[in-house]
Write an enzyme that holds these catalytic residues in place. Sequence first.
Site, PDB file in Angstrom:
ATOM      1  N   ILE A  59       2.600  -2.623  -4.422  1.00 57.33           N
ATOM      2  CA  ILE A  59       2.131  -2.723  -5.616  1.00 57.33           C
ATOM      3  C   ILE A  59       1.771  -1.279  -6.190  1.00 57.33           C
ATOM      4  O   ILE A  59       1.465  -1.425  -7.407  1.00 57.33           O
ATOM      5  CB  ILE A  59       0.855  -3.810  -5.530  1.00 57.33           C
ATOM      6  CG1 ILE A  59      -0.006  -3.457  -4.930  1.00 57.33           C
ATOM      7  CG2 ILE A  59       1.546  -5.157  -5.441  1.00 57.33           C
ATOM      8  CD1 ILE A  59      -1.433  -4.220  -5.110  1.00 57.33           C
ATOM      9  N   THR A 133     -11.923 -13.544  -4.371  1.00 52.46           N
ATOM     10  CA  THR A 133     -12.823 -14.098  -3.302  1.00 52.46           C
ATOM     11  C   THR A 133     -14.399 -14.428  -4.227  1.00 52.46           C
ATOM     12  O   THR A 133     -14.796 -13.837  -4.948  1.00 52.46           O
ATOM     13  CB  THR A 133     -12.853 -13.043  -2.183  1.00 52.46           C
ATOM     14  OG1 THR A 133     -13.881 -13.482  -1.293  1.00 52.46           O
ATOM     15  CG2 THR A 133     -13.249 -11.783  -2.648  1.00 52.46           C
ATOM     16  N   ASP A 134     -14.996 -15.327  -3.191  1.00 54.17           N
ATOM     17  CA  ASP A 134     -16.433 -15.310  -3.708  1.00 54.17           C
ATOM     18  C   ASP A 134     -17.305 -14.372  -3.162  1.00 54.17           C
ATOM     19  O   ASP A 134     -18.196 -14.168  -3.444  1.00 54.17           O
ATOM     20  CB  ASP A 134     -16.816 -16.866  -3.113  1.00 54.17           C
ATOM     21  CG  ASP A 134     -16.813 -17.060  -1.660  1.00 54.17           C
ATOM     22  OD1 ASP A 134     -16.128 -15.994  -0.757  1.00 54.17           O
ATOM     23  OD2 ASP A 134     -17.145 -18.381  -0.983  1.00 54.17           O
ATOM     24  N   GLU A 135     -16.750 -13.414  -2.275  1.00 50.46           N
ATOM     25  CA  GLU A 135     -17.407 -12.440  -1.624  1.00 50.46           C
ATOM     26  C   GLU A 135     -17.993 -11.432  -2.606  1.00 50.46           C
ATOM     27  O   GLU A 135     -18.914 -10.755  -2.403  1.00 50.46           O
ATOM     28  CB  GLU A 135     -16.860 -11.790  -0.340  1.00 50.46           C
ATOM     29  CG  GLU A 135     -16.415 -12.782   0.855  1.00 50.46           C
ATOM     30  CD  GLU A 135     -16.087 -11.871   1.889  1.00 50.46           C
ATOM     31  OE1 GLU A 135     -16.627 -11.012   2.145  1.00 50.46           O
ATOM     32  OE2 GLU A 135     -15.165 -12.598   2.576  1.00 50.46           O
ATOM     33  N   TYR A 158     -14.913  -4.125   1.242  1.00 57.62           N
ATOM     34  CA  TYR A 158     -13.868  -5.234   1.117  1.00 57.62           C
ATOM     35  C   TYR A 158     -14.127  -5.866  -0.323  1.00 57.62           C
ATOM     36  O   TYR A 158     -13.632  -5.861  -1.285  1.00 57.62           O
ATOM     37  CB  TYR A 158     -13.433  -6.283   2.054  1.00 57.62           C
ATOM     38  CG  TYR A 158     -13.018  -7.566   1.576  1.00 57.62           C
ATOM     39  CD1 TYR A 158     -11.536  -7.487   1.120  1.00 57.62           C
ATOM     40  CD2 TYR A 158     -13.416  -8.568   1.631  1.00 57.62           C
ATOM     41  CE1 TYR A 158     -11.111  -8.609   0.520  1.00 57.62           C
ATOM     42  CE2 TYR A 158     -13.011  -9.948   1.113  1.00 57.62           C
ATOM     43  CZ  TYR A 158     -11.831  -9.815   0.527  1.00 57.62           C
ATOM     44  OH  TYR A 158     -11.052 -11.031   0.029  1.00 57.62           O
ATOM     45  N   SER A 161     -14.231  -3.753  -3.327  1.00 57.16           N
ATOM     46  CA  SER A 161     -12.736  -3.307  -3.911  1.00 57.16           C
ATOM     47  C   SER A 161     -12.369  -4.588  -4.745  1.00 57.16           C
ATOM     48  O   SER A 161     -11.588  -4.359  -5.700  1.00 57.16           O
ATOM     49  CB  SER A 161     -11.864  -3.286  -2.617  1.00 57.16           C
ATOM     50  OG  SER A 161     -11.644  -4.124  -1.911  1.00 57.16           O
ATOM     51  N   LYS A 162     -12.714  -5.602  -4.121  1.00 59.93           N
ATOM     52  CA  LYS A 162     -12.021  -6.982  -4.863  1.00 59.93           C
ATOM     53  C   LYS A 162     -13.122  -7.150  -6.111  1.00 59.93           C
ATOM     54  O   LYS A 162     -12.453  -7.485  -7.221  1.00 59.93           O
ATOM     55  CB  LYS A 162     -12.316  -8.189  -4.036  1.00 59.93           C
ATOM     56  CG  LYS A 162     -11.342  -8.265  -2.824  1.00 59.93           C
ATOM     57  CD  LYS A 162      -9.899  -8.512  -3.234  1.00 59.93           C
ATOM     58  CE  LYS A 162      -9.610  -9.869  -4.039  1.00 59.93           C
ATOM     59  NZ  LYS A 162      -8.209  -9.978  -4.434  1.00 59.93           N
ATOM     60  N   ASN A 188     -10.684 -19.510   3.271  1.00 58.06           N
ATOM     61  CA  ASN A 188      -9.382 -20.380   3.510  1.00 58.06           C
ATOM     62  C   ASN A 188      -9.554 -20.521   4.998  1.00 58.06           C
ATOM     63  O   ASN A 188      -9.756 -19.702   5.818  1.00 58.06           O
ATOM     64  CB  ASN A 188      -8.299 -19.842   2.925  1.00 58.06           C
ATOM     65  CG  ASN A 188      -8.090 -20.037   1.509  1.00 58.06           C
ATOM     66  OD1 ASN A 188      -6.987 -20.460   0.889  1.00 58.06           O
ATOM     67  ND2 ASN A 188      -9.241 -19.988   0.595  1.00 58.06           N
ATOM     68  N   PRO A 213     -16.188 -14.846  20.289  1.00 59.37           N
ATOM     69  CA  PRO A 213     -17.210 -13.991  20.071  1.00 59.37           C
ATOM     70  C   PRO A 213     -17.912 -14.400  18.808  1.00 59.37           C
ATOM     71  O   PRO A 213     -17.304 -14.928  17.649  1.00 59.37           O
ATOM     72  CB  PRO A 213     -16.469 -12.619  19.522  1.00 59.37           C
ATOM     73  CG  PRO A 213     -15.221 -12.955  19.307  1.00 59.37           C
ATOM     74  CD  PRO A 213     -14.710 -14.214  20.031  1.00 59.37           C
ATOM     75  N   TYR A 215     -20.890 -13.799  15.848  1.00 57.19           N
ATOM     76  CA  TYR A 215     -21.783 -12.701  15.297  1.00 57.19           C
ATOM     77  C   TYR A 215     -23.051 -13.185  15.206  1.00 57.19           C
ATOM     78  O   TYR A 215     -23.403 -14.355  14.680  1.00 57.19           O
ATOM     79  CB  TYR A 215     -21.213 -12.467  13.840  1.00 57.19           C
ATOM     80  CG  TYR A 215     -20.127 -11.353  14.082  1.00 57.19           C
ATOM     81  CD1 TYR A 215     -19.964 -10.275  14.890  1.00 57.19           C
ATOM     82  CD2 TYR A 215     -19.257 -11.414  12.706  1.00 57.19           C
ATOM     83  CE1 TYR A 215     -18.960  -9.629  14.753  1.00 57.19           C
ATOM     84  CE2 TYR A 215     -18.049 -10.757  12.840  1.00 57.19           C
ATOM     85  CZ  TYR A 215     -17.963  -9.581  13.623  1.00 57.19           C
ATOM     86  OH  TYR A 215     -16.911  -8.693  13.745  1.00 57.19           O
ATOM     87  N   HIS A 292     -23.611  -8.424   6.980  1.00 58.80           N
ATOM     88  CA  HIS A 292     -23.132  -9.644   6.964  1.00 58.80           C
ATOM     89  C   HIS A 292     -23.809 -10.490   6.071  1.00 58.80           C
ATOM     90  O   HIS A 292     -24.969 -10.849   6.338  1.00 58.80           O
ATOM     91  CB  HIS A 292     -23.390 -10.167   8.317  1.00 58.80           C
ATOM     92  CG  HIS A 292     -22.247 -11.332   8.746  1.00 58.80           C
ATOM     93  ND1 HIS A 292     -22.031 -11.775  10.064  1.00 58.80           N
ATOM     94  CD2 HIS A 292     -21.385 -11.894   8.025  1.00 58.80           C
ATOM     95  CE1 HIS A 292     -21.082 -12.611  10.072  1.00 58.80           C
ATOM     96  NE2 HIS A 292     -20.682 -12.907   8.813  1.00 58.80           N
TER      97      HIS A 292
END
Length: 353
Positions: A59, A133-135, A158, A161-162, A188, A213, A215, A292
């Site tokens: 892109i 995203t909801d983040e 991340y 940036s979104k 998802n 693992p 967290y 987190h």
Amino acid sequence: MTWLVTGGAGFIGGNFVLDAVLQQGRKVVNLDLLTYAGNLDTLATLEAKPQHRFVHGSINDRVLLDQLLREHQPSAVIHFAAESHVDRSIDGPAAFIQTNVVGTLTLLEAVLAHWRQLAPEAQQAFRFLHVSTDEVYGSLGAEGYFTETTPYAPNSPYSASKAASDHLVRAFHHTYGLPTLTTNCSNNYGPYQFPEKLIPLMIHNALTEKPLPIYGDGQQIRDWLYVGDHCAAIRRVLEAGRPGEVYNIGGWNEMPNLQIVHTLCDLLDAARPKAAGSYRDQIAYVADRPGHDRRYAIDARKIERELGWRPAETFDTGIRKTVQWYLDNAGWVADVTSGAYRQWTDQNYGQRA
């Protein structure tokens, strides 16, 4: 009518393209750079389908974007292409800025130039749908939900940036009139997900007798959305969403990570029992990752109220389908879990042990 889909060999984009071609009969031009999470094996059932054209490219390549838009004259652009893993963004944020911010800007500029030369009727029918995203909203406390008007508060490279890409899409609508739509989804899960994300990672590690693992204390809460439901919601937003609007897409399935892992272990214990003990015995707690977020929860009432969409899958039905898919498609998993993948997972989780 042709759709141009970016990132259509990834997890969500791949599922969307499969549904669009096989179930909806759509013509799709699929642009994907095939970075680590992009996989042409996901699209194997489309090899003989003339409605699907795969293009290997970025892109960030304006010349290629102009060529594809001019040649195929899509009625919509659906933008999935993104670097999307929080842990990788912590290790190397620059790639996330280049793809998610600069790449989205390059795509928007190309689409705007294409849209401006369309006839008035085609301009009115055209849509640019940006999948986010909801983040971007940050972290919630014990109560409350993210709505479309929740202020942005990204806490990782991340999500930052979104968030930037979301703002660019909004700006191109309000500044230039480009008919954009933005969807912000919760976590998802489902078929074809690269096994760095929680659910496929746990299934893969369980079956290969590796540690699972977790967290921190494992009580980070996410809202879980089956990928097929997400794809249906995106199609509905394309069909009836109002240009310039944002639609949150969630599954109404809040659950802490540890409970997810317990559920996966129990399903695997039933479907593919170990010679001795339970898959739960493989759970290993590791140091939490920096920044987190503690809880995400989507309020998806707007898309239900305005567009009539609700998820078809409960978490119970969706997770059972997902586990069975990974059991039935061990070859796909083996192909994507390459040496580079193993090296990255060993580095990421090994340093937190």
